[in-house]
Write a protein that holds these residues in place. Sequence first.
Motif, PDB file in Angstrom:
ATOM      1  N   VAL A   1       0.835  -1.210   0.000  1.00  0.00           N
ATOM      2  CA  VAL A   1       0.000   0.000   0.000  1.00  0.00           C
ATOM      3  C   VAL A   1       0.868   1.258   0.000  1.00  0.00           C
ATOM      4  N   LEU A   2       0.492   2.220  -0.850  1.00  0.00           N
ATOM      5  CA  LEU A   2       1.077   3.558  -0.804  1.00  0.00           C
ATOM      6  C   LEU A   2      -0.027   4.514  -0.353  1.00  0.00           C
ATOM      7  N   PHE A   3       0.221   5.216   0.754  1.00  0.00           N
ATOM      8  CA  PHE A   3      -0.792   6.058   1.376  1.00  0.00           C
ATOM      9  C   PHE A   3      -0.497   7.527   1.104  1.00  0.00           C
ATOM     10  N   PHE A   4      -1.538   8.290   0.743  1.00  0.00           N
ATOM     11  CA  PHE A   4      -1.432   9.723   0.491  1.00  0.00           C
ATOM     12  C   PHE A   4      -2.293  10.462   1.523  1.00  0.00           C
ATOM     13  N   GLY A   5      -1.687  11.346   2.320  1.00  0.00           N
ATOM     14  CA  GLY A   5      -2.481  12.060   3.328  1.00  0.00           C
ATOM     15  C   GLY A   5      -1.720  13.226   3.915  1.00  0.00           C
ATOM     16  N   THR A   6      -2.425  14.011   4.735  1.00  0.00           N
ATOM     17  CA  THR A   6      -1.831  15.220   5.304  1.00  0.00           C
ATOM     18  C   THR A   6      -2.184  15.448   6.775  1.00  0.00           C
TER      19      THR A   6
ATOM     20  N   GLN B   1      -5.079  15.508  10.437  1.00  0.00           N
ATOM     21  CA  GLN B   1      -5.529  14.628  11.524  1.00  0.00           C
ATOM     22  C   GLN B   1      -6.483  13.552  11.024  1.00  0.00           C
ATOM     23  N   PHE B   2      -7.395  13.926  10.107  1.00  0.00           N
ATOM     24  CA  PHE B   2      -8.342  12.944   9.576  1.00  0.00           C
ATOM     25  C   PHE B   2      -7.596  11.811   8.881  1.00  0.00           C
ATOM     26  N   SER B   3      -6.647  12.146   8.021  1.00  0.00           N
ATOM     27  CA  SER B   3      -5.927  11.106   7.292  1.00  0.00           C
ATOM     28  C   SER B   3      -4.970  10.331   8.183  1.00  0.00           C
ATOM     29  N   ARG B   4      -4.485  10.957   9.234  1.00  0.00           N
ATOM     30  CA  ARG B   4      -3.585  10.249  10.137  1.00  0.00           C
ATOM     31  C   ARG B   4      -4.269   9.040  10.770  1.00  0.00           C
ATOM     32  N   GLU B   5      -5.554   9.149  11.051  1.00  0.00           N
ATOM     33  CA  GLU B   5      -6.271   8.020  11.647  1.00  0.00           C
ATOM     34  C   GLU B   5      -6.327   6.839  10.687  1.00  0.00           C
TER      35      GLU B   5
ATOM     36  N   VAL C   1      -5.966   7.189  -0.434  1.00  0.00           N
ATOM     37  CA  VAL C   1      -5.932   8.641  -0.265  1.00  0.00           C
ATOM     38  C   VAL C   1      -6.936   9.042   0.803  1.00  0.00           C
ATOM     39  N   ALA C   2      -6.504   9.921   1.706  1.00  0.00           N
ATOM     40  CA  ALA C   2      -7.426  10.490   2.691  1.00  0.00           C
ATOM     41  C   ALA C   2      -7.001  11.934   2.932  1.00  0.00           C
ATOM     42  N   SER C   3      -7.833  12.876   2.537  1.00  0.00           N
ATOM     43  CA  SER C   3      -7.575  14.292   2.803  1.00  0.00           C
ATOM     44  C   SER C   3      -6.175  14.700   2.347  1.00  0.00           C
ATOM     45  N   PHE C   4      -5.922  14.534   1.045  1.00  0.00           N
ATOM     46  CA  PHE C   4      -4.585  14.801   0.519  1.00  0.00           C
ATOM     47  C   PHE C   4      -4.478  16.172  -0.156  1.00  0.00           C
ATOM     48  N   GLY C   5      -5.532  16.586  -0.858  1.00  0.00           N
ATOM     49  CA  GLY C   5      -5.561  17.929  -1.416  1.00  0.00           C
ATOM     50  C   GLY C   5      -4.714  18.145  -2.648  1.00  0.00           C
ATOM     51  N   ARG C   6      -4.376  17.096  -3.372  1.00  0.00           N
ATOM     52  CA  ARG C   6      -3.616  17.241  -4.608  1.00  0.00           C
ATOM     53  C   ARG C   6      -4.266  16.410  -5.706  1.00  0.00           C
ATOM     54  N   LEU C   7      -4.139  16.882  -6.925  1.00  0.00           N
ATOM     55  CA  LEU C   7      -4.688  16.180  -8.077  1.00  0.00           C
ATOM     56  C   LEU C   7      -3.781  15.013  -8.453  1.00  0.00           C
TER      57      LEU C   7
END
Length: 389
Positions: A50-55, A57-61, A123-129
């Motif tokens: 798995v490769l995870f994309f996030g930024t 508190q929401f994505s940290r969970e 992806v969770a709350s990453f904010g990039r296209l």
Amino acid sequence: MRVLVRRCWGPRPVGGGAGRRPSPQWRALAGLGGEDGRGTRVREKPPWRVLFFGTDQFSREALRALHAARDNKEEELIEKLEVVTVPSPSPKGLPVKQYAVQSQLPVYEWPDVGSGEYDVGVVASFGRLLSEALILKFPYGILNVHPSCLPRWRGPAPIIHTVLQGDTITGVTIMQIRPKRFDVGPILKQETIPVPPKSTAKELEVVLSRLGANMLISVLKNLPESLKNGRQQPTEGVTHAPKISARTSCIKWEEQTSEEIFRLHRAIGSIIPLQTLWMDNTIKLLDLVEVNRSVLTDPKLTGQAVIPGSIIYHKQSQKLLVCCKDGWIGVRSVMLKKTLTAADFYNGYLHPWHQKNSQAHPSQCRFQTLRLPTKKQGEKIVAMQQCTK
């Protein structure tokens, strides 16, 4: 027997022909398995890479749940876990980077996405296209943990808009992302929950982040089947959750009801304090509270004509009472150069003004709507949730 799968979306790869073998993603979506273009066998069951994309508190969970699953050797759900985040002006970095570093997970800063092989992206709350080329590198595509019941609140700030509009039901959607369009991919799993009464966006974020993390693990346990059974989003009920700017925090006393002002405070108050104008000074309202019925019967409130924005200091409750479109809101503290209690603001500013201008009408000393200039290049934009486009 070889089965060919037609491309469902996006342009044909450069140099592709009618007889070209479908990419591993489309074979996976069709439940075919097989090999990718490099001859590597596409996994048909866990453990996944798995490769995870996030930024935030929401994505940290969600990352925490993936990390726990990787360390759980009995279930063997995650074999490899690496992280992509975005640069941050803070020396500590964003919450996802902090967690990745503390957990000794490989972490890359966008647009660097590493060069390893993965089965699925999350992806969770990453904010990039994310480009189509990037999505196609994952045999099972990229999943998005989105904190709303899609198609309601597509966009980067779904939790804020859920609170802002007074929704009573919300939830989380696990979807598969598509390039070029925003939050329109097929739904793999969706669960709803009631919105706790008077909850702030920050409080709701905690609840939804835990729900989303659990749902993500559930989908990964049955990934091929979940992809095969994905359903398209309804065309009805589509709403959008755009980013929040500082202009959103400006209270419109003549237009907004007390309930609308309180919802605004619960939605964005923790990241952008509500703002107003007093005697050409910008004031931030830090602590808003509802006004008790007993206070509303005070002769000061009932015995004179007031207009929206009018301020009365209520000594017994030590609150500033401010008139809005349909009633009153209470304010316990403000910021004017520094943080002041309601009593401090009254003693240092309101009372001296009334003494100096005893002949002036009280309406001259009211809060007025702050009119910020239209957005210019470089204006700060705030979004509690920045979901992948």
